[in-house]
Scaffold this motif. Structure first.
Motif, short mmCIF file in Angstrom:
data_model
loop_
_atom_site.label_atom_id
_atom_site.label_comp_id
_atom_site.label_asym_id
_atom_site.label_seq_id
_atom_site.Cartn_x
_atom_site.Cartn_y
_atom_site.Cartn_z
N ILE A 253 -48.49 4.82 -14.38
CA ILE A 253 -49.86 4.84 -14.88
C ILE A 253 -50.07 4.06 -16.18
O ILE A 253 -51.19 3.67 -16.50
CB ILE A 253 -50.37 6.28 -15.06
CG1 ILE A 253 -49.52 7.04 -16.08
CG2 ILE A 253 -50.37 7.02 -13.73
CD1 ILE A 253 -50.03 8.45 -16.36
N VAL A 254 -49.00 3.84 -16.94
CA VAL A 254 -49.11 3.11 -18.20
C VAL A 254 -48.80 1.64 -17.95
O VAL A 254 -47.80 1.33 -17.31
CB VAL A 254 -48.15 3.68 -19.26
CG1 VAL A 254 -48.26 2.88 -20.57
CG2 VAL A 254 -48.44 5.16 -19.52
N PRO A 255 -49.64 0.73 -18.41
CA PRO A 255 -49.37 -0.70 -18.20
C PRO A 255 -47.98 -1.08 -18.72
O PRO A 255 -47.58 -0.69 -19.81
CB PRO A 255 -50.47 -1.39 -19.02
CG PRO A 255 -51.60 -0.41 -19.04
CD PRO A 255 -50.93 0.94 -19.12
N THR A 256 -47.28 -1.85 -17.92
CA THR A 256 -45.92 -2.25 -18.29
C THR A 256 -45.90 -3.00 -19.61
O THR A 256 -44.95 -2.85 -20.41
CB THR A 256 -45.30 -3.12 -17.18
OG1 THR A 256 -45.29 -2.39 -15.95
CG2 THR A 256 -43.88 -3.54 -17.52
N SER A 257 -46.91 -3.81 -19.87
CA SER A 257 -46.96 -4.58 -21.12
C SER A 257 -46.97 -3.65 -22.34
O SER A 257 -46.37 -3.98 -23.37
CB SER A 257 -48.19 -5.48 -21.14
OG SER A 257 -49.39 -4.71 -21.02
N TRP A 258 -47.63 -2.49 -22.23
CA TRP A 258 -47.64 -1.53 -23.34
C TRP A 258 -46.24 -0.97 -23.57
O TRP A 258 -45.79 -0.83 -24.70
CB TRP A 258 -48.60 -0.39 -23.05
CG TRP A 258 -50.05 -0.78 -22.97
CD1 TRP A 258 -50.58 -2.05 -22.98
CD2 TRP A 258 -51.16 0.11 -22.86
NE1 TRP A 258 -51.93 -2.01 -22.87
CE2 TRP A 258 -52.33 -0.71 -22.80
CE3 TRP A 258 -51.29 1.49 -22.79
CZ2 TRP A 258 -53.59 -0.16 -22.69
CZ3 TRP A 258 -52.55 2.05 -22.69
CH2 TRP A 258 -53.69 1.23 -22.63
N ILE A 259 -45.59 -0.63 -22.47
CA ILE A 259 -44.26 -0.02 -22.59
C ILE A 259 -43.27 -1.04 -23.15
O ILE A 259 -42.44 -0.71 -24.00
CB ILE A 259 -43.79 0.50 -21.22
CG1 ILE A 259 -44.73 1.62 -20.75
CG2 ILE A 259 -42.36 1.01 -21.30
CD1 ILE A 259 -44.42 2.15 -19.37
N LEU A 260 -43.37 -2.30 -22.72
CA LEU A 260 -42.48 -3.34 -23.24
C LEU A 260 -42.72 -3.57 -24.72
O LEU A 260 -41.78 -3.82 -25.48
CB LEU A 260 -42.67 -4.64 -22.45
CG LEU A 260 -42.13 -4.65 -21.02
CD1 LEU A 260 -42.50 -5.96 -20.33
CD2 LEU A 260 -40.63 -4.45 -21.00
N ALA A 261 -43.98 -3.50 -25.15
CA ALA A 261 -44.30 -3.66 -26.57
C ALA A 261 -43.66 -2.54 -27.38
O ALA A 261 -43.16 -2.75 -28.50
CB ALA A 261 -45.81 -3.69 -26.76
N PHE A 262 -43.66 -1.33 -26.82
CA PHE A 262 -43.04 -0.18 -27.49
C PHE A 262 -41.51 -0.35 -27.57
O PHE A 262 -40.90 -0.03 -28.60
CB PHE A 262 -43.37 1.10 -26.72
CG PHE A 262 -42.64 2.31 -27.22
CD1 PHE A 262 -43.01 2.96 -28.38
CD2 PHE A 262 -41.55 2.82 -26.51
CE1 PHE A 262 -42.33 4.07 -28.84
CE2 PHE A 262 -40.85 3.93 -26.95
CZ PHE A 262 -41.24 4.55 -28.12
N MET A 263 -40.93 -0.89 -26.52
CA MET A 263 -39.48 -1.06 -26.49
C MET A 263 -38.98 -2.16 -27.41
O MET A 263 -37.86 -2.12 -27.91
CB MET A 263 -39.02 -1.39 -25.05
CG MET A 263 -39.13 -0.25 -24.08
SD MET A 263 -38.53 -0.80 -22.46
CE MET A 263 -38.67 0.73 -21.52
N GLY A 264 -39.80 -3.20 -27.65
CA GLY A 264 -39.34 -4.34 -28.42
C GLY A 264 -38.60 -5.32 -27.53
O GLY A 264 -38.60 -5.21 -26.31
N ASN A 265 -37.91 -6.27 -28.17
CA ASN A 265 -37.25 -7.33 -27.39
C ASN A 265 -35.80 -7.03 -27.05
O ASN A 265 -35.15 -7.80 -26.36
CB ASN A 265 -37.35 -8.68 -28.11
CG ASN A 265 -36.64 -8.67 -29.46
OD1 ASN A 265 -35.82 -7.80 -29.75
ND2 ASN A 265 -36.97 -9.66 -30.29
N GLY A 266 -35.29 -5.91 -27.56
CA GLY A 266 -33.93 -5.51 -27.20
C GLY A 266 -32.85 -6.32 -27.87
O GLY A 266 -31.68 -6.19 -27.53
#
Length: 269
Positions: A253-266
């Motif tokens: 339900i949460v846009p993947t782009s939001w989750i990736l922004a939260f995770m950072g670039n690793g």
């Protein structure tokens, strides 16, 4: 009469070892009748020999095979052809992953991750399914160890997460393909598990989870018990524990782009 066997890959340590000990010591909790043999597959001969001597009352058959190489698969395939057993259970627990940005890792590390997590798992199902059929324990069972990492792309752990997405998708498809043959397929999607995986994934830099994941680490024996019960009940997917169910829901339900922004670039993984 054909031998009734179970096959467990990655059985020298971690989740695979937990499965091996539970299946070898089962007194009817998970299966109506015990297996004649349990083929324990792993790369480490010393660890396999130690387990075989201490678990299962002589029914554990150690098979030294490197599943990242075609020759490892052929060892198991040739043994199946020679003995023609009745396979009632296959647990694909072998797996690997290396943390860090993809561009900082060797081509070999990427290839091995895909070969073990995806190719070997697929081929193990392919060579084993012809020997599987409903028996005294009901429908034959295949349990594939995936991961909640497979729900989303993960910068800093990209190849591993993508490989586990494959395991989830492949398991779902094979559940449909093998249903008419009396074979149930289940994917297990745990969060962090208290095994040696973190040390190997960080190439010895960390033995334990140190970020937010440390609050969600689960015991491999509890995971194995939960998985065997879920498989016995015909489940197609097990997401465990509850925290990972929330992650699974969020991934939908949460846009993947939001989750990736939260995770950072690793980059610092």
């Amino acid at each position: 009469m054909h031998q009734k066997i179970a096959i467990i890959t990655g059985s020298s340590s971690g989740i695979g070892k937990a499965f091996l000990e539970l299946v070898a010591g089962d007194n009817g909790e998970y299966f109506k009748s015990p297996f004649d043999e349990i083929w324990a597959v792993a790369r480490r001969k010393d660890a396999l020999d130690e387990i075989a001597s201490s678990v299962g009352g002589g029914k554990v058959v150690p098979i030294v095979a490197d599943l990242s190489d075609n020759s490892g698969i052929r060892i198991i395939e040739d043994k199946l052809k020679a003995e023609e057993p009745e396979v009632g259970l296959l647990i694909n627990s072998a797996g690997m992953g290396i943390k860090g940005a993809v561009m900082s890792k060797s081509a070999q590390a990427l290839d091995d991750t895909i070969r073990i997590n995806c190719s070997a798992l697929s081929r193990m199902m392919r060579i084993t399914a012809p020997y599987m059929k409903p028996g005294e324990n009901g429908r034959a069972k295949i349990i594939n160890i995936a991961s909640s990492a497979g729900f989303l792309p993960q910068p800093g752990f990209a190849c591993y997460a993508a490989s586990k997405s494959y395991v989830i998708s492949f398991s779902r498809a094979m559940s449909a393909e093998l249903k008419a043959k009396g074979i149930d397929v289940m994917a297990v999607c745990p969060g962090p598990v208290a095994t040696d995986f973190q040390r190997r994934a960080t190439e010895g830099k960390q033995a334990d989870f140190t970020d937010w994941r440390k609050n969600f680490v689960i015991d491999p024996v509890k995971l194995a018990k939960k998985s065997l019960r879920a498989s016995a009940n015909g489940r197609k997917m097990l997401v465990y524990p509850f925290s990972q169910k929330l992650l699974h829901l969020a991934s939908k339900i949460v846009p993947t782009s939001w989750i990736l922004a939260f995770m950072g670039n690793g980059a610092n993984e």
